[in-house]
Scaffold this motif. Structure first.
Motif, mmCIF file in Angstrom:
data_model
loop_
_atom_site.group_PDB
_atom_site.id
_atom_site.type_symbol
_atom_site.label_atom_id
_atom_site.label_comp_id
_atom_site.label_asym_id
_atom_site.label_seq_id
_atom_site.Cartn_x
_atom_site.Cartn_y
_atom_site.Cartn_z
ATOM 1 N N THR A 1 0.973 -1.150 -0.135
ATOM 2 C CA THR A 1 0.084 -0.023 0.128
ATOM 3 C C THR A 1 0.762 1.331 0.164
ATOM 4 O OG1 THR A 1 -1.907 0.999 1.065
ATOM 5 C CG2 THR A 1 -0.213 0.110 2.616
ATOM 6 N N TRP A 2 0.453 2.290 0.204
ATOM 7 C CA TRP A 2 0.904 3.483 -0.118
ATOM 8 C C TRP A 2 1.671 4.597 1.122
ATOM 9 C CZ3 TRP A 2 -1.424 8.599 0.471
ATOM 10 C CH2 TRP A 2 -2.593 8.519 0.837
ATOM 11 N N ASN A 3 1.425 4.088 2.159
ATOM 12 C CA ASN A 3 1.836 5.191 3.352
ATOM 13 C C ASN A 3 3.144 4.874 3.695
ATOM 14 O OD1 ASN A 3 1.647 3.194 5.651
ATOM 15 N ND2 ASN A 3 -0.605 3.292 5.350
ATOM 16 N N LEU B 1 2.078 -2.478 -6.710
ATOM 17 C CA LEU B 1 2.331 -1.153 -5.939
ATOM 18 C C LEU B 1 1.081 -0.265 -6.022
ATOM 19 C CD1 LEU B 1 6.001 -0.488 -6.897
ATOM 20 C CD2 LEU B 1 5.020 -1.872 -5.232
ATOM 21 N N HIS B 2 0.642 0.055 -4.858
ATOM 22 C CA HIS B 2 -0.565 1.050 -4.774
ATOM 23 C C HIS B 2 -0.531 2.230 -5.799
ATOM 24 C CE1 HIS B 2 -3.670 3.822 -3.401
ATOM 25 N NE2 HIS B 2 -4.276 2.743 -2.826
ATOM 26 N N PRO B 3 -1.548 2.425 -6.696
ATOM 27 C CA PRO B 3 -1.646 3.610 -7.670
ATOM 28 C C PRO B 3 -0.970 4.854 -7.100
ATOM 29 C CG PRO B 3 -3.706 2.306 -7.781
ATOM 30 C CD PRO B 3 -2.849 1.863 -6.583
ATOM 31 N N ASN B 4 -1.183 5.239 -5.748
ATOM 32 C CA ASN B 4 -0.738 6.343 -5.154
ATOM 33 C C ASN B 4 1.010 6.291 -5.073
ATOM 34 O OD1 ASN B 4 -2.967 7.576 -4.927
ATOM 35 N ND2 ASN B 4 -3.183 7.292 -2.674
ATOM 36 N N VAL C 1 -5.319 -5.186 -0.695
ATOM 37 C CA VAL C 1 -4.833 -6.145 -1.479
ATOM 38 C C VAL C 1 -4.287 -7.427 -0.805
ATOM 39 C CG1 VAL C 1 -3.364 -6.834 -3.448
ATOM 40 C CG2 VAL C 1 -4.505 -4.568 -3.275
ATOM 41 N N THR C 2 -3.293 -7.255 0.201
ATOM 42 C CA THR C 2 -2.937 -8.402 0.710
ATOM 43 C C THR C 2 -4.127 -9.180 1.740
ATOM 44 O OG1 THR C 2 -0.750 -7.118 1.369
ATOM 45 C CG2 THR C 2 -1.446 -8.834 2.724
#
Length: 407
Positions: free
Chosen positions: A29-31, A76-79, A127-128
């Protein structure tokens, strides 16, 4: 995703997963606390100080996981793509991509990759969680609890899912994960209590919120499209371990690693074999070509830029005098090989023999010839090439004698 599960094998073939290979999906994710983040959160809400888990993990995965037994892709997350830019992402992951990692389209391909996966290394992202809901084995490479409601199903998942130990052997951890996996009940239960009914129930809700009559036609979902074919591309030197099981029948086990300096990790089973270097001709590490035992490339047999495979192989042998074999992979299950003595051989996998990379057949041939077998003996018996759990019977025929010209 549930509706598309019958097409799992198609999705695997689209990703270039060969028979007997395990597909490992890396997901972030993206953070900052994610697998691709930089806080190195240990899972208890406090930073562990490691940071950059995925960039540190990737070189070990691509080096340690045998190339013919594992396939590696990343979601990988879009962000992440938006925040850093596609060029920067590809630059950061360049070495891993040359070692066989494929980056999945974050909008169009992630669901198909999850359905195709044998295991997921991920974090606390959705997603996971979906992977666990599908019953897929999951290892958490990043598992922060800070910011999660401790009563939420996701928090329980983060607390109970198996953890990846960053500095331990990833291959050994994956093998343990496969052996001990038991599907987690929570993610499947909390993702949906009415599997297969989402389209009908969600449409009913949306029209009720809009205070508009619902159409009489059935609520249907668009099926997941078949992704474009994305074969794995290896353009790094390979360290190849071989074990001649039976010299007379040409039975050879081959294990290839996408790292020229790879050394066996305790418990991986690589110790004891003979070792050689196999280098793709188009590698960026061109200094390795001068010390390669096997130089190989993939391409169509009629590529006019290279000439016929036998001519290409002769050129390679002249250009690299320390090379023992040159192998041109011309298609599924077939390659043309030239020896240092000048014999040109065609190696062809038998029908139903599996679908290994034929460059592995060339490495098996090299092991036999280096061990004292003659070309005539190998032609008479053929090869039995073993990659992981797969067995490939390969015929060997002479196409050009040493005294014949290929020019």
């Amino acid at each position: 995703m549930l509706a598309a599960r019958p097409y799992r094998e198609r999705f695997r073939r689209a990703l270039g997963v060969r028979r007997g290979q395990r597909l490992v999906v890396l997901n972030s994710t993206w953070n900052p606390d994610s697998l691709f983040g930089d806080s190195g959160d240990s899972g208890d809400g406090e930073g562990s100080g490691d940071g950059d888990t995925l960039p540190l993990l990737l070189p070990r995965l691509t080096a340690e996981l045998p190339a013919d037994e594992y396939r590696l892709v990343a979601i990988l997350h879009p962000n992440i793509w938006h925040g850093h830019g596609p060029g920067q992402i590809r630059a950061w992951l360049d070495r891993a991509r040359r070692g066989g990692l494929t980056l999945i389209d974050p909008l169009e391909g992630w669901r198909q990759a999850l359905i195709a996966a044998d295991a997921v290394i991920g974090d606390h992202g959705s997603v996971t969680y979906y992977a666990a809901a599908l019953g897929t084995p999951v290892l958490l490479g990043a598992a922060p609890l800070s910011g999660l409601d401790e009563k939420a199903p996701l928090a329980d998942f983060v607390r109970t899912a198996p953890r990846l130990v960053p500095h331990a052997s990833p291959r050994a951890q994956l093998e343990t994960l496969f052996a001990e996996h038991r599907p987690m009940a929570g993610p499947a239960e909390y993702t949906t209590s009415v599997p297969g009914e989402s389209a009908r129930r969600l449409r009913r809700l949306f029209y009720a919120l809009m205070k508009t009559p619902e159409p009489p036609s059935p609520a249907l979902l668009e099926p997941l499209p078949l992704p474009p074919y994305e074969p794995r591309v290896l353009s790094v030197p390979l360290r190849v371990f071989t074990w001649v099981r039976d010299r007379d029948t040409g039975d050879v086990a081959v294990r290839r690693h996408a790292e020229p300096s790879y050394e066996p990790v305790d418990g991986t089973g690589d110790a004891g074999g003979e070792v050689h270097s196999a280098v793709p001709e188009d590698t960026r590490d061109i200094s390795r070509l001068d010390i390669a035992d096997v130089v190989f490339r993939h391409g169509p047999a009629d590529d006019p830029r290279l000439g016929p495979p036998a001519r290409w192989a002769a050129e390679v042998m002249r250009r690299h005098p320390h090379c023992a074999l040159a192998a041109y992979v011309t298609g599924h299950g077939t390659c043309v090989v030239r020896t240092r003595r000048g014999e040109c051989l065609v190696l062809t996998a038998a029908a139903g023999a599996g679908n290994a990379d034929p460059a592995a057949y060339a490495s098996a041939l090299h092991a036999l010839l280096a061990g004292g077998r003659t070309v005539t003996q190998v032609i008479g018996h053929g090869l039995i090439v073993r990659t992981g759990s797969q067995t490939h019977r390969v015929s060997v025929r002479l196409s050009v004698r040493p005294d014949q010209s290929v020019d």
